[in-house]
Design an enzyme around this catalytic site. Structure first.
Site, PDB file in Angstrom:
ATOM      1  CD  GLU A   1       4.207   0.894   7.194  1.00  0.00           C
ATOM      2  OE1 GLU A   1       4.879   0.941   8.500  1.00  0.00           O
ATOM      3  OE2 GLU A   1       4.006   1.627   6.408  1.00  0.00           O
TER       4      GLU A   1
ATOM      5  CG  ASP B   1      -0.223  -0.121   2.433  1.00  0.00           C
ATOM      6  OD1 ASP B   1       0.737  -0.742   2.678  1.00  0.00           O
ATOM      7  OD2 ASP B   1      -0.775   0.723   3.525  1.00  0.00           O
TER       8      ASP B   1
HETATM    9 ZN   LIG Z   1       6.667   2.404   4.231  1.00  0.00          ZN
END
Ligand SMILES: [Zn+2]
Length: 376
Positions: free
Chosen positions: A134, A76
């Site tokens: 994340e 992501d």
């Molecule tokens: Zn990162």
């Protein structure tokens, strides 16, 4: 041996899949398609619901038995923002730099690792732990992957997170721990009223100022040889009314503490609660602990990563605990964790870009790390 992978080409293909957090779908297809021909067994699952999900996660492994060396990362990216010189999701190679959202954080780092896997034979188990969340709340990201692994008895012996940790040049900084982080919101209550009739109101603004003074006067600690001192920052101040003739009913003080391993998040929340209540009776605190501080104890992974960097760049890295948090805050529960990847000057910025030369050198460093961890 398998056919070589060009890490810059693979990074470009990953960048071409817009994957603003939380990520799933085609960006994972690209990674899976790269890993399968290299002999990796690839497992993917989607979990969680809005607003924090759904999130896709991927676990891939090759080989068997001990030792088990894992690379961790995320597909992501943060939203691109306005004002890029080129489309953030159309990889653009110019001036020796690969431009695109995720070029540094951290699609090129993942591509460099996959390319390193292509040219290598090893013992033990080599795996990739890749999440689609994340950059977001991570609720269904790495913690979900760890549950998935635990249910199958999978536990690495050491993890390298490929976050972009380098600063002035590739290989200057390796992260061996991170500070913890906690956000808090202090509500200082008052009684709303007309500014012309203050005796009928109770103004929370001067009380909030006292709370801020008391917080600023706190001395948390002096740090230690591995960590800088813990630091409290007031990040926002808000009142329940913006009108010029109204005494507001409450003021909310927002703050963040980055803390070292001398502190625990819950203790800091308690300290802030006590300090606020003393300065302004009735003040209440809400808190969200993003992660506790952690430090990887010295061990073989330090030496393996340092030696790989020194062999490629001619310089030993500095071992640091500075900077933002990473998914190491979760993975440290499994085994020693270090973070190492590309120079991070443009991460999360407009015109994020990775130097092609660095991506290729990173592939060579990662290959040396795999050899060091699992034998060449
Ligand atoms: Zn990162």
């Amino acid at each position: 041996m398998t056919a070589a992978i060009d890490p810059v080409d693979l990074a470009a293909r990953l960048i071409a899949c817009p994957s603003v957090t939380p990520a799933r779908g085609d960006v994972f297809d690209v990674l899976e398609d790269a890993l399968r021909p290299l002999g990796f067994a690839v497992h993917r699952f989607v979990t969680g619901e809005a607003p924090d999900g759904p999130v896709e996660n991927l676990f891939a492994s090759r080989g068997s038995g001990a030792p088990h060396f894992a690379f961790a990362g995320h597909l992501d990216v943060v939203p691109p923002g306005e004002g890029w010189a080129s489309d953030p999701f159309v990889p653009d190679l110019r001036g020796g730099l690969l431009h695109g959202r995720g070029a540094v954080d951290m699609k090129s780092d993942i591509a460099a690792f996959v390319a390193a896997c292509a040219g290598i034979e090893h013992g033990g188990t080599l795996s990739l732990i890749i999440t689609g969340d994340e950059e977001g709340p991570a609720t269904y990201g790495t913690p979900a992957l760890m549950e998935w692994m635990a249910a199958r008895g999978i536990r690495p012996d050491f993890v390298l997170i490929g976050e972009p940790t380098s600063e002035d040049r590739l290989g200057d900084i390796v992260k061996i721990g991170r500070r913890g982080s906690v956000n808090m919101w202090i509500t200082v209550p008052g009684v709303q009223g007309h500014v012309a009739y203050p005796h009928r109101a109770d103004n929370p603004v001067p009380k909030a100022a006292k709370v801020i003074d008391a917080l600023e006067a706190l001395h948390l600690d002096d740090g230690n040889e591995s960590f800088q001192p813990s630091n409290l920052e007031i990040t926002a101040l808000e009142s329940t009314s913006k009108a010029t003739n109204v005494i507001p009913g409450a003021v909310i003080v927002q703050l963040n503490i980055r803390f070292n391993n001398l502190q625990r998040g819950a203790d800091l929340v308690e300290l802030v609660r006590r300090t606020a209540a003393e300065a302004a009776p009735g003040a209440t605190v809400e808190a969200k602990i993003s992660g506790e501080a952690f430090l990887t104890p010295p061990g073989p992974i330090y030496e393996i990563v340092s030696a790989a960097i020194a062999a490629e760049t001619g310089h030993k890295p500095r071992l640091s605990t500075h900077g933002g948090t990473s998914d190491g805050r979760f993975l440290i529960a499994l085994c020693p964790v270090v973070d190492f990847g590309l120079p991070n000057a443009t991460m999360h910025k407009l015109d994020e870009a990775a130097a092609v030369e660095d991506v290729r050198a990173l592939q060579r460093i990662y290959a040396r790390v795999i050899e060091g961890a699992l034998g060449g």
